[in-house]
Design an enzyme around this catalytic site. Sequence first.
Site, PDB file in Angstrom:
ATOM      1  N   SER A  55       0.841  -1.194   0.000  1.00 54.23           N
ATOM      2  CA  SER A  55       0.000   0.000   0.000  1.00 54.23           C
ATOM      3  C   SER A  55       0.876   1.243   0.000  1.00 54.23           C
ATOM      4  O   SER A  55       1.988   1.228   0.540  1.00 54.23           O
ATOM      5  CB  SER A  55      -0.879   0.014   1.257  1.00 54.23           C
ATOM      6  OG  SER A  55      -1.512   1.267   1.432  1.00 54.23           O
ATOM      7  N   TYR A  68      -2.474   0.337  10.615  1.00 51.98           N
ATOM      8  CA  TYR A  68      -2.390  -0.186   9.244  1.00 51.98           C
ATOM      9  C   TYR A  68      -1.135   0.340   8.558  1.00 51.98           C
ATOM     10  O   TYR A  68      -0.386  -0.430   7.954  1.00 51.98           O
ATOM     11  CB  TYR A  68      -3.642   0.215   8.446  1.00 51.98           C
ATOM     12  CG  TYR A  68      -3.595  -0.240   7.015  1.00 51.98           C
ATOM     13  CD1 TYR A  68      -3.853  -1.572   6.688  1.00 51.98           C
ATOM     14  CD2 TYR A  68      -3.289   0.638   5.991  1.00 51.98           C
ATOM     15  CE1 TYR A  68      -3.804  -2.007   5.372  1.00 51.98           C
ATOM     16  CE2 TYR A  68      -3.233   0.216   4.677  1.00 51.98           C
ATOM     17  CZ  TYR A  68      -3.497  -1.108   4.370  1.00 51.98           C
ATOM     18  OH  TYR A  68      -3.437  -1.528   3.069  1.00 51.98           O
TER      19      TYR A  68
END
Length: 155
Positions: A55, A68
Amino acid sequence: VSNAGVGMAGPLECQSLAAMQSLMDTNFFGLVRLVKEVLPDMKRRRGGHIVVISSIMGLQGIVFNDVYAASKFAVEGFCESLVVQALRFNVAISLVEPGPVMTEFETKLYEEAERADYSLTDPETAEIFTNLYLRNSRDVFTSLGQTPEDIAEVT
Protein backbone atom coordinates in the site's frame (compact mmCIF):
# COMPACT_ATOMS: atom_id res chain seq x y z
CA VAL A 1 2.54 -13.16 -5.02
CA SER A 2 1.58 -11.89 -1.59
CA ASN A 3 -1.63 -9.88 -1.42
CA ALA A 4 -2.93 -10.59 2.08
CA GLY A 5 -4.10 -7.66 4.11
CA VAL A 6 -6.63 -6.39 6.58
CA GLY A 7 -7.44 -2.79 7.39
CA MET A 8 -7.99 -0.76 10.51
CA ALA A 9 -9.07 2.86 10.72
CA GLY A 10 -10.10 4.98 13.63
CA PRO A 11 -8.83 6.68 16.74
CA LEU A 12 -5.96 4.69 18.26
CA GLU A 13 -7.49 4.55 21.73
CA CYS A 14 -10.52 2.76 20.27
CA GLN A 15 -8.47 -0.10 18.82
CA SER A 16 -7.79 -3.16 20.95
CA LEU A 17 -4.29 -4.56 21.25
CA ALA A 18 -5.65 -7.94 20.14
CA ALA A 19 -7.01 -6.39 16.92
CA MET A 20 -3.69 -4.59 16.32
CA GLN A 21 -1.74 -7.83 16.83
CA SER A 22 -4.09 -9.68 14.49
CA LEU A 23 -3.58 -7.02 11.81
CA MET A 24 0.21 -7.26 12.15
CA ASP A 25 -0.01 -11.04 12.04
CA THR A 26 -1.78 -10.89 8.68
CA ASN A 27 -0.22 -7.84 7.03
CA PHE A 28 3.38 -8.33 8.11
CA PHE A 29 3.93 -11.81 9.54
CA GLY A 30 1.78 -13.38 6.81
CA LEU A 31 4.28 -12.05 4.28
CA VAL A 32 7.22 -13.18 6.42
CA ARG A 33 5.77 -16.72 6.63
CA LEU A 34 5.30 -16.82 2.84
CA VAL A 35 8.83 -15.61 2.11
CA LYS A 36 10.30 -18.09 4.59
CA GLU A 37 8.53 -20.86 2.65
CA VAL A 38 9.53 -19.89 -0.89
CA LEU A 39 12.89 -18.13 -0.55
CA PRO A 40 15.07 -21.14 0.34
CA ASP A 41 14.01 -23.02 -2.79
CA MET A 42 14.42 -19.92 -4.96
CA LYS A 43 17.91 -19.44 -3.55
CA ARG A 44 18.77 -23.09 -4.28
CA ARG A 45 17.49 -22.70 -7.85
CA ARG A 46 19.25 -19.34 -8.08
CA GLY A 47 16.15 -17.71 -9.51
CA GLY A 48 12.68 -16.53 -8.70
CA HIS A 49 10.48 -13.51 -8.25
CA ILE A 50 8.47 -12.52 -5.20
CA VAL A 51 5.78 -9.90 -5.81
CA VAL A 52 4.35 -8.15 -2.77
CA ILE A 53 1.18 -6.08 -3.08
CA SER A 54 1.34 -3.55 -0.24
CA SER A 55 0.00 0.00 0.00
CA ILE A 56 1.03 3.60 -0.49
CA MET A 57 0.66 3.75 3.28
CA GLY A 58 3.96 1.90 3.46
CA LEU A 59 5.52 5.16 2.28
CA GLN A 60 3.21 7.78 3.80
CA GLY A 61 1.08 7.42 6.89
CA ILE A 62 -2.43 8.83 6.89
CA VAL A 63 -4.33 10.16 9.90
CA PHE A 64 -6.51 7.55 11.66
CA ASN A 65 -4.67 4.72 9.86
CA ASP A 66 -1.83 4.46 12.39
CA VAL A 67 -1.64 0.70 12.88
CA TYR A 68 -2.39 -0.19 9.24
CA ALA A 69 0.33 2.22 8.07
CA ALA A 70 2.76 0.76 10.62
CA SER A 71 2.14 -2.73 9.20
CA LYS A 72 2.82 -1.49 5.67
CA PHE A 73 5.96 0.39 6.78
CA ALA A 74 7.12 -2.93 8.24
CA VAL A 75 6.49 -4.63 4.88
CA GLU A 76 8.46 -1.86 3.15
CA GLY A 77 11.45 -2.22 5.47
CA PHE A 78 11.37 -6.02 5.28
CA CYS A 79 11.36 -6.06 1.47
CA GLU A 80 13.97 -3.31 1.11
CA SER A 81 16.29 -5.14 3.49
CA LEU A 82 15.75 -8.57 1.96
CA VAL A 83 16.20 -7.50 -1.66
CA VAL A 84 19.96 -7.07 -1.32
CA GLN A 85 20.42 -10.67 -0.15
CA ALA A 86 17.90 -12.01 -2.66
CA LEU A 87 19.62 -10.36 -5.63
CA ARG A 88 22.80 -12.31 -4.81
CA PHE A 89 20.78 -15.45 -5.65
CA ASN A 90 19.05 -13.96 -8.72
CA VAL A 91 15.76 -13.64 -6.84
CA ALA A 92 13.80 -10.46 -7.55
CA ILE A 93 11.49 -8.82 -5.05
CA SER A 94 8.93 -6.37 -6.38
CA LEU A 95 6.97 -4.20 -3.97
CA VAL A 96 3.78 -2.75 -5.45
CA GLU A 97 2.32 0.13 -3.42
CA PRO A 98 -0.98 1.23 -4.93
CA GLY A 99 -3.01 4.15 -3.72
CA PRO A 100 -6.77 3.90 -3.23
CA VAL A 101 -8.23 0.74 -4.76
CA MET A 102 -11.99 0.31 -4.93
CA THR A 103 -12.72 -3.15 -3.49
CA GLU A 104 -14.82 -4.76 -0.80
CA PHE A 105 -11.80 -4.22 1.47
CA GLU A 106 -12.59 -0.50 1.66
CA THR A 107 -16.35 -0.99 1.77
CA LYS A 108 -15.99 -3.35 4.73
CA LEU A 109 -13.56 -0.99 6.48
CA TYR A 110 -16.01 1.93 6.20
CA GLU A 111 -18.95 -0.17 7.35
CA GLU A 112 -17.02 -1.33 10.42
CA ALA A 113 -15.91 2.23 11.17
CA GLU A 114 -19.47 3.55 10.97
CA ARG A 115 -20.66 0.91 13.49
CA ALA A 116 -17.73 1.23 15.90
CA ASP A 117 -17.90 2.53 19.45
CA TYR A 118 -15.91 5.74 19.89
CA SER A 119 -16.66 6.23 23.58
CA LEU A 120 -13.04 5.46 24.49
CA THR A 121 -11.82 8.64 22.80
CA ASP A 122 -12.56 12.27 23.45
CA PRO A 123 -15.61 13.82 21.73
CA GLU A 124 -13.48 16.11 19.54
CA THR A 125 -11.48 13.22 18.07
CA ALA A 126 -14.64 11.14 17.57
CA GLU A 127 -16.26 14.08 15.77
CA ILE A 128 -13.24 14.65 13.51
CA PHE A 129 -13.07 10.95 12.64
CA THR A 130 -16.75 10.35 11.98
CA ASN A 131 -17.77 13.66 10.41
CA LEU A 132 -14.59 14.68 8.58
CA TYR A 133 -12.38 11.67 7.97
CA LEU A 134 -15.00 9.06 7.10
CA ARG A 135 -17.05 11.33 4.86
CA ASN A 136 -14.08 12.83 3.01
CA SER A 137 -12.00 9.68 2.62
CA ARG A 138 -14.96 7.91 1.03
CA ASP A 139 -15.21 10.77 -1.48
CA VAL A 140 -11.46 10.52 -2.20
CA PHE A 141 -11.75 6.80 -2.82
CA THR A 142 -14.74 7.30 -5.08
CA SER A 143 -13.04 10.00 -7.17
CA LEU A 144 -9.43 8.71 -7.23
CA GLY A 145 -9.76 5.00 -6.59
CA GLN A 146 -8.22 2.50 -8.97
CA THR A 147 -9.80 -0.81 -9.85
CA PRO A 148 -8.20 -4.14 -9.00
CA GLU A 149 -7.83 -4.64 -12.74
CA ASP A 150 -5.79 -1.40 -12.96
CA ILE A 151 -3.40 -2.73 -10.33
CA ALA A 152 -3.16 -6.16 -11.99
CA GLU A 153 -2.38 -4.54 -15.35
CA VAL A 154 0.39 -2.38 -13.93
CA THR A 155 1.80 -5.23 -11.84
